[in-house]
Write a protein that holds these residues in place. Structure first.
Motif, PDB file in Angstrom:
ATOM      1  N   TRP A   1       0.834  -1.203   0.000  1.00 42.12           N
ATOM      2  CA  TRP A   1       0.000   0.000   0.000  1.00 42.12           C
ATOM      3  C   TRP A   1       0.871   1.255   0.000  1.00 42.12           C
ATOM      4  CZ3 TRP A   1      -0.473   4.118   3.357  1.00 42.12           C
ATOM      5  CH2 TRP A   1      -1.516   5.003   3.082  1.00 42.12           C
ATOM      6  N   ARG A   2       1.906   1.275   0.842  1.00 43.21           N
ATOM      7  CA  ARG A   2       2.802   2.444   0.911  1.00 43.21           C
ATOM      8  C   ARG A   2       3.436   2.737  -0.442  1.00 43.21           C
ATOM      9  NH1 ARG A   2       5.103   4.005   6.311  1.00 43.21           N
ATOM     10  NH2 ARG A   2       6.594   5.123   5.044  1.00 43.21           N
ATOM     11  N   GLU A   3       3.872   1.682  -1.131  1.00 41.56           N
ATOM     12  CA  GLU A   3       4.573   1.842  -2.413  1.00 41.56           C
ATOM     13  C   GLU A   3       3.639   2.233  -3.545  1.00 41.56           C
ATOM     14  OE1 GLU A   3       6.532  -1.904  -2.872  1.00 41.56           O
ATOM     15  OE2 GLU A   3       7.985  -1.475  -1.281  1.00 41.56           O
ATOM     16  N   ASN A   4       2.366   1.896  -3.436  1.00 40.97           N
ATOM     17  CA  ASN A   4       1.417   2.159  -4.517  1.00 40.97           C
ATOM     18  C   ASN A   4       0.451   3.281  -4.147  1.00 40.97           C
ATOM     19  OD1 ASN A   4       2.235   0.029  -6.495  1.00 40.97           O
ATOM     20  ND2 ASN A   4       1.889  -1.243  -4.707  1.00 40.97           N
ATOM     21  N   GLU A   5      -0.665   2.938  -3.517  1.00 43.47           N
ATOM     22  CA  GLU A   5      -1.667   3.943  -3.164  1.00 43.47           C
ATOM     23  C   GLU A   5      -1.092   5.028  -2.257  1.00 43.47           C
ATOM     24  OE1 GLU A   5      -2.107   0.673  -2.952  1.00 43.47           O
ATOM     25  OE2 GLU A   5      -4.020   0.125  -3.880  1.00 43.47           O
ATOM     26  N   GLY A   6      -0.299   4.629  -1.267  1.00 43.70           N
ATOM     27  CA  GLY A   6       0.286   5.601  -0.345  1.00 43.70           C
ATOM     28  C   GLY A   6       1.182   6.606  -1.049  1.00 43.70           C
ATOM     29  N   ALA A   7       2.003   6.124  -1.968  1.00 35.99           N
ATOM     30  CA  ALA A   7       2.897   7.010  -2.717  1.00 35.99           C
ATOM     31  C   ALA A   7       2.097   8.006  -3.552  1.00 35.99           C
ATOM     32  CB  ALA A   7       3.831   6.190  -3.604  1.00 35.99           C
ATOM     33  N   ALA A   8       0.995   7.532  -4.144  1.00 36.71           N
ATOM     34  CA  ALA A   8       0.150   8.411  -4.948  1.00 36.71           C
ATOM     35  C   ALA A   8      -0.508   9.482  -4.079  1.00 36.71           C
ATOM     36  CB  ALA A   8      -0.907   7.594  -5.685  1.00 36.71           C
ATOM     37  N   VAL A   9      -0.945   9.099  -2.883  1.00 36.55           N
ATOM     38  CA  VAL A   9      -1.564  10.049  -1.950  1.00 36.55           C
ATOM     39  C   VAL A   9      -0.550  11.117  -1.533  1.00 36.55           C
ATOM     40  CG1 VAL A   9      -2.448  10.265   0.414  1.00 36.55           C
ATOM     41  CG2 VAL A   9      -3.334   8.477  -1.086  1.00 36.55           C
ATOM     42  N   VAL A  10       0.671  10.685  -1.227  1.00 29.03           N
ATOM     43  CA  VAL A  10       1.721  11.625  -0.816  1.00 29.03           C
ATOM     44  C   VAL A  10       2.027  12.592  -1.956  1.00 29.03           C
ATOM     45  CG1 VAL A  10       4.171  11.825  -0.212  1.00 29.03           C
ATOM     46  CG2 VAL A  10       2.740  10.127   0.924  1.00 29.03           C
TER      47      VAL A  10
ATOM     48  N   ALA B   1       0.111  13.488  -4.463  1.00 30.96           N
ATOM     49  CA  ALA B   1      -1.026  14.385  -4.657  1.00 30.96           C
ATOM     50  C   ALA B   1      -1.053  15.463  -3.575  1.00 30.96           C
ATOM     51  CB  ALA B   1      -2.328  13.590  -4.649  1.00 30.96           C
ATOM     52  N   ALA B   2      -0.812  15.056  -2.331  1.00 31.18           N
ATOM     53  CA  ALA B   2      -0.832  16.022  -1.222  1.00 31.18           C
ATOM     54  C   ALA B   2       0.298  17.026  -1.352  1.00 31.18           C
ATOM     55  CB  ALA B   2      -0.748  15.290   0.110  1.00 31.18           C
ATOM     56  N   LYS B   3       1.471  16.533  -1.692  1.00 34.18           N
ATOM     57  CA  LYS B   3       2.615  17.451  -1.825  1.00 34.18           C
ATOM     58  C   LYS B   3       2.439  18.353  -3.038  1.00 34.18           C
ATOM     59  CE  LYS B   3       6.057  14.963   0.794  1.00 34.18           C
ATOM     60  NZ  LYS B   3       7.362  14.318   0.805  1.00 34.18           N
ATOM     61  N   GLY B   4       1.845  17.822  -4.095  1.00 33.63           N
ATOM     62  CA  GLY B   4       1.575  18.626  -5.292  1.00 33.63           C
ATOM     63  C   GLY B   4       0.608  19.752  -4.992  1.00 33.63           C
TER      64      GLY B   4
ATOM     65  N   ASN C   1       0.164  21.111  -2.065  1.00 33.91           N
ATOM     66  CA  ASN C   1       0.866  22.061  -1.190  1.00 33.91           C
ATOM     67  C   ASN C   1       1.765  22.968  -1.985  1.00 33.91           C
ATOM     68  OD1 ASN C   1      -0.344  21.052   1.074  1.00 33.91           O
ATOM     69  ND2 ASN C   1       1.385  19.792   1.699  1.00 33.91           N
ATOM     70  N   THR C   2       2.429  22.408  -3.024  1.00 29.43           N
ATOM     71  CA  THR C   2       3.301  23.216  -3.887  1.00 29.43           C
ATOM     72  C   THR C   2       2.469  24.233  -4.643  1.00 29.43           C
ATOM     73  OG1 THR C   2       4.771  21.327  -4.134  1.00 29.43           O
ATOM     74  CG2 THR C   2       5.022  23.089  -5.728  1.00 29.43           C
ATOM     75  N   THR C   3       1.312  23.799  -5.150  1.00 33.12           N
ATOM     76  CA  THR C   3       0.416  24.701  -5.871  1.00 33.12           C
ATOM     77  C   THR C   3      -0.064  25.814  -4.951  1.00 33.12           C
ATOM     78  OG1 THR C   3      -0.322  22.848  -7.233  1.00 33.12           O
ATOM     79  CG2 THR C   3      -1.710  24.806  -7.232  1.00 33.12           C
ATOM     80  N   ASN C   4      -0.459  25.451  -3.727  1.00 30.50           N
ATOM     81  CA  ASN C   4      -0.918  26.458  -2.774  1.00 30.50           C
ATOM     82  C   ASN C   4       0.196  27.425  -2.408  1.00 30.50           C
ATOM     83  OD1 ASN C   4      -3.427  25.289  -2.730  1.00 30.50           O
ATOM     84  ND2 ASN C   4      -3.066  24.133  -0.844  1.00 30.50           N
ATOM     85  N   ALA C   5       1.387  26.911  -2.212  1.00 29.64           N
ATOM     86  CA  ALA C   5       2.527  27.758  -1.833  1.00 29.64           C
ATOM     87  C   ALA C   5       2.864  28.724  -2.954  1.00 29.64           C
ATOM     88  CB  ALA C   5       3.740  26.899  -1.482  1.00 29.64           C
ATOM     89  N   SER C   6       2.870  28.243  -4.204  1.00 29.98           N
ATOM     90  CA  SER C   6       3.229  29.126  -5.309  1.00 29.98           C
ATOM     91  C   SER C   6       2.122  30.130  -5.586  1.00 29.98           C
ATOM     92  CB  SER C   6       3.582  28.320  -6.564  1.00 29.98           C
ATOM     93  OG  SER C   6       2.492  27.542  -6.969  1.00 29.98           O
ATOM     94  N   SER C   7       0.860  29.760  -5.372  1.00 31.26           N
ATOM     95  CA  SER C   7      -0.221  30.732  -5.592  1.00 31.26           C
ATOM     96  C   SER C   7      -0.222  31.784  -4.479  1.00 31.26           C
ATOM     97  CB  SER C   7      -1.570  30.026  -5.678  1.00 31.26           C
ATOM     98  OG  SER C   7      -1.901  29.415  -4.458  1.00 31.26           O
ATOM     99  N   ASN C   8       0.267  31.410  -3.281  1.00 30.87           N
ATOM    100  CA  ASN C   8       0.340  32.377  -2.191  1.00 30.87           C
ATOM    101  C   ASN C   8       1.459  33.385  -2.420  1.00 30.87           C
ATOM    102  OD1 ASN C   8      -1.760  31.154  -0.864  1.00 30.87           O
ATOM    103  ND2 ASN C   8      -0.447  29.960   0.508  1.00 30.87           N
ATOM    104  N   GLU C   9       2.477  32.988  -3.178  1.00 28.03           N
ATOM    105  CA  GLU C   9       3.625  33.864  -3.429  1.00 28.03           C
ATOM    106  C   GLU C   9       3.286  34.943  -4.446  1.00 28.03           C
ATOM    107  OE1 GLU C   9       6.793  31.298  -4.589  1.00 28.03           O
ATOM    108  OE2 GLU C   9       6.943  30.343  -2.640  1.00 28.03           O
ATOM    109  N   SER C  10       2.272  34.719  -5.289  1.00 29.14           N
ATOM    110  CA  SER C  10       1.942  35.641  -6.382  1.00 29.14           C
ATOM    111  C   SER C  10       1.460  36.970  -5.884  1.00 29.14           C
ATOM    112  CB  SER C  10       0.856  35.058  -7.271  1.00 29.14           C
ATOM    113  OG  SER C  10       1.240  33.798  -7.738  1.00 29.14           O
TER     114      SER C  10
END
Length: 110
Positions: A85-94, A96-99, A101-110
């Motif tokens: 699960w960690r290697e498959n579904e878990g990795a995808a969840v991580v 997606a979550a980090k992606g 967060n990156t989108t939110n962080a970069s939109s906050n910088e604008s």
């Protein structure tokens, strides 16, 4: 080194939040890495059930029933399922979550 630790902590937090309930220790509620069976057939994370026993408890944390033994048996199948699960579904969840967060962080910088 601090950034690596922070990233690892964030990854574990994301995995803990999204892991199936059965993959989490019933004492700590965290994703198990070293699942073991107790005498009554319930599964726990080794470190948390060992801590339970070290405090003098000889009962099941889930049922309160006295255990015939405090021996622990590795739950090899559960470990394999969690790792998969960690290697498959878990990795995808991580990712997606980090992606997000990156989108939110970069939109906050604008």
């Amino acid at each position: 080194s601090q950034q690596l630790k922070a990233a690892a902590n964030t990854t574990e937090e994301i995995l803990n939040k999204h892991a199936p309930k059965d993959f989490c220790d019933p004492i700590s509620f965290e994703l198990m890495a070293d699942p073991v069976f107790t005498a009554d057939g319930n599964t726990y994370e080794r470190s948390t059930i060992e801590a339970w026993f070290r405090t003098g408890n000889t009962t099941s944390p889930l049922t309160g029933v006295e255990l015939e033994s405090t021996s622990l048996i590795p739950n090899v199948l559960m470990r394999k399922v969690i790792l998969s699960w960690r290697e498959n579904e878990g990795a995808a969840v991580v990712e997606a979550a980090k992606g997000s967060n990156t989108t939110n962080a970069s939109s906050n910088e604008s």
